[in-house]
Design an enzyme around this catalytic site. Sequence first.
Site, PDB file in Angstrom:
ATOM      1  N   PHE A  14       0.906  55.434  70.798  1.00  0.00           N
ATOM      2  CA  PHE A  14       0.573  54.129  70.348  1.00  0.00           C
ATOM      3  C   PHE A  14      -1.315  53.821  70.055  1.00  0.00           C
ATOM      4  O   PHE A  14      -1.478  53.322  69.380  1.00  0.00           O
ATOM      5  CB  PHE A  14       1.673  53.238  71.401  1.00  0.00           C
ATOM      6  CG  PHE A  14       0.123  51.799  71.725  1.00  0.00           C
ATOM      7  CD1 PHE A  14       0.780  50.841  69.990  1.00  0.00           C
ATOM      8  CD2 PHE A  14      -0.055  51.335  72.339  1.00  0.00           C
ATOM      9  CE1 PHE A  14      -0.235  49.529  70.089  1.00  0.00           C
ATOM     10  CE2 PHE A  14      -0.739  49.535  72.192  1.00  0.00           C
ATOM     11  CZ  PHE A  14      -0.276  48.958  71.529  1.00  0.00           C
ATOM     12  N   ARG A  35       0.471  69.266  69.945  1.00  0.00           N
ATOM     13  CA  ARG A  35       1.174  70.467  70.913  1.00  0.00           C
ATOM     14  C   ARG A  35       1.805  71.163  69.618  1.00  0.00           C
ATOM     15  O   ARG A  35       2.221  72.211  70.074  1.00  0.00           O
ATOM     16  CB  ARG A  35       1.583  69.121  71.788  1.00  0.00           C
ATOM     17  CG  ARG A  35       1.241  69.077  73.318  1.00  0.00           C
ATOM     18  CD  ARG A  35       2.350  68.482  73.908  1.00  0.00           C
ATOM     19  NE  ARG A  35       3.179  66.991  73.249  1.00  0.00           N
ATOM     20  CZ  ARG A  35       3.579  67.074  74.564  1.00  0.00           C
ATOM     21  NH1 ARG A  35       4.904  67.518  75.193  1.00  0.00           N
ATOM     22  NH2 ARG A  35       5.111  65.593  73.531  1.00  0.00           N
ATOM     23  N   ASP A  51      -1.612  73.524  73.231  1.00  0.00           N
ATOM     24  CA  ASP A  51      -0.909  72.716  74.322  1.00  0.00           C
ATOM     25  C   ASP A  51      -1.889  72.663  75.473  1.00  0.00           C
ATOM     26  O   ASP A  51      -2.003  73.373  75.454  1.00  0.00           O
ATOM     27  CB  ASP A  51       0.427  73.247  74.313  1.00  0.00           C
ATOM     28  CG  ASP A  51       1.196  72.835  75.591  1.00  0.00           C
ATOM     29  OD1 ASP A  51       0.647  71.573  76.193  1.00  0.00           O
ATOM     30  OD2 ASP A  51       1.757  73.287  76.274  1.00  0.00           O
ATOM     31  N   ALA A  72      -3.763  61.601  75.270  1.00  0.00           N
ATOM     32  CA  ALA A  72      -2.572  61.925  75.575  1.00  0.00           C
ATOM     33  C   ALA A  72      -2.533  61.798  77.140  1.00  0.00           C
ATOM     34  O   ALA A  72      -3.003  62.275  78.209  1.00  0.00           O
ATOM     35  CB  ALA A  72      -1.926  63.479  75.357  1.00  0.00           C
ATOM     36  N   ALA A  75       3.131  58.636  80.520  1.00  0.00           N
ATOM     37  CA  ALA A  75       3.099  56.296  80.546  1.00  0.00           C
ATOM     38  C   ALA A  75       4.118  56.829  81.223  1.00  0.00           C
ATOM     39  O   ALA A  75       4.436  57.279  81.730  1.00  0.00           O
ATOM     40  CB  ALA A  75       3.882  56.394  79.109  1.00  0.00           C
ATOM     41  N   SER A 114      -6.903  54.933  83.128  1.00  0.00           N
ATOM     42  CA  SER A 114      -5.694  53.442  84.130  1.00  0.00           C
ATOM     43  C   SER A 114      -6.004  52.727  84.618  1.00  0.00           C
ATOM     44  O   SER A 114      -5.933  53.334  85.943  1.00  0.00           O
ATOM     45  CB  SER A 114      -3.820  53.656  84.283  1.00  0.00           C
ATOM     46  OG  SER A 114      -3.327  52.461  84.041  1.00  0.00           O
ATOM     47  N   TYR A 139       2.389  57.646  88.546  1.00  0.00           N
ATOM     48  CA  TYR A 139       1.067  57.549  87.055  1.00  0.00           C
ATOM     49  C   TYR A 139       0.102  57.973  88.016  1.00  0.00           C
ATOM     50  O   TYR A 139      -1.164  57.674  87.003  1.00  0.00           O
ATOM     51  CB  TYR A 139       2.037  56.775  86.734  1.00  0.00           C
ATOM     52  CG  TYR A 139       1.294  56.279  85.249  1.00  0.00           C
ATOM     53  CD1 TYR A 139       0.676  56.597  84.464  1.00  0.00           C
ATOM     54  CD2 TYR A 139       0.648  55.305  85.216  1.00  0.00           C
ATOM     55  CE1 TYR A 139       0.189  56.667  83.327  1.00  0.00           C
ATOM     56  CE2 TYR A 139      -0.115  54.693  84.351  1.00  0.00           C
ATOM     57  CZ  TYR A 139      -0.776  55.546  83.271  1.00  0.00           C
ATOM     58  OH  TYR A 139      -1.647  55.587  82.497  1.00  0.00           O
ATOM     59  N   LYS A 143      -3.646  59.846  87.515  1.00  0.00           N
ATOM     60  CA  LYS A 143      -4.029  59.482  86.711  1.00  0.00           C
ATOM     61  C   LYS A 143      -5.928  59.100  87.458  1.00  0.00           C
ATOM     62  O   LYS A 143      -6.991  60.323  87.182  1.00  0.00           O
ATOM     63  CB  LYS A 143      -4.611  58.856  86.599  1.00  0.00           C
ATOM     64  CG  LYS A 143      -3.435  57.492  85.429  1.00  0.00           C
ATOM     65  CD  LYS A 143      -3.905  58.578  83.659  1.00  0.00           C
ATOM     66  CE  LYS A 143      -3.205  58.389  82.771  1.00  0.00           C
ATOM     67  NZ  LYS A 143      -3.951  58.743  81.364  1.00  0.00           N
ATOM     68  N   SER A 200      -6.677  44.294  74.118  1.00  0.00           N
ATOM     69  CA  SER A 200      -6.606  44.690  73.028  1.00  0.00           C
ATOM     70  C   SER A 200      -7.131  45.705  72.083  1.00  0.00           C
ATOM     71  O   SER A 200      -8.365  46.361  72.547  1.00  0.00           O
ATOM     72  CB  SER A 200      -7.317  43.731  71.490  1.00  0.00           C
ATOM     73  OG  SER A 200      -8.864  44.033  71.376  1.00  0.00           O
TER      74      SER A 200
END
Length: 313
Positions: A14, A35, A51, A72, A75, A114, A139, A143, A200
């Site tokens: 995205f 990849r 990879d 990459a 998520a 994130s 997650y 990070k 955004s």
Amino acid sequence: MTGPLIALTGATGFIGRHLVAELPKRGYRVRVLLRRPAEVPEGATGAVIGDIASPHNMAAALRDVDAVIHSAGLAHAMSGMPEDDYRAINTQGTLNLARAAERAHVKRFVFLSSIRAQSGPVAALPLTEADEACPTDAYGRSKLDAEQGLDALGIDWVALRPVLVYGPGVKGNMAALLRLAQSRWPLPLGSLYAQRSLLSLDNLTSALDVVLKAPGPLRRALIVADPEPLTVAEIVAAMRSGIGRRPGLVPIPSVLLRLAAALTGRSEAYDRLAGSLVAKPDALRTLGWQPVSSTRDGLARLAQSAQDSSSAG
């Protein structure tokens, strides 16, 4: 083109698709790291297959590269994934690529981290980088571990901690909210007053441009968010304004909404919807970052774009 050469991971995702299209407009050349064999995305000047989970030889991929943008990873929406998988890809994969970049004498490594490296899905007070990082899930921990690993390397690095990113092609919770906004029904969201920071795609791209050009070294994490947080009601109203509709929001007491969510097994989703998460990008602004669009305008354009795509289909 003769501008700086950027190696980009996650080019088919995205955020990555947007960066491939927009970075060349800002004078960058983009080499995508894929990849598996695929068509070279429009806007990229080249592609290399590899990879990051097992980068036996990244020398060719990073030859003559000025900076890496690493977008990459697994998520947070991939619930149920083992923590070891998050660590292998989001932490070790990031550090593998950063070490390869250091060996290739890349000037700067930009990691798309994130806000979840710093906080859970809600926060009682506005977040700044000065706050202690307290991730609440696998997650977020993966990070944060990657950020801390980068700090142990010699390469100049910066980790951007974006809040929820929106734009054409958005998925997950924001896509669900967009579908609600596109409906013609009144929505019982008028009494949800907690504010949420959003980001955004255009503002994220401008933030990346700033950190790529900033004099170094940076070697730190930076929050990136649109400056103006909005309530859920304001988010829906902004989307509906983009398609020429009135807000259509009904102020149902929050206790009734919570009860309805509990009865339908959606308590966790309600807590995220009704909870606050405000993030302050003040440190990024000291580097010269200026948002290119307001949240309300960005959401209106998102709804208009989604409607146009639906009509075209």
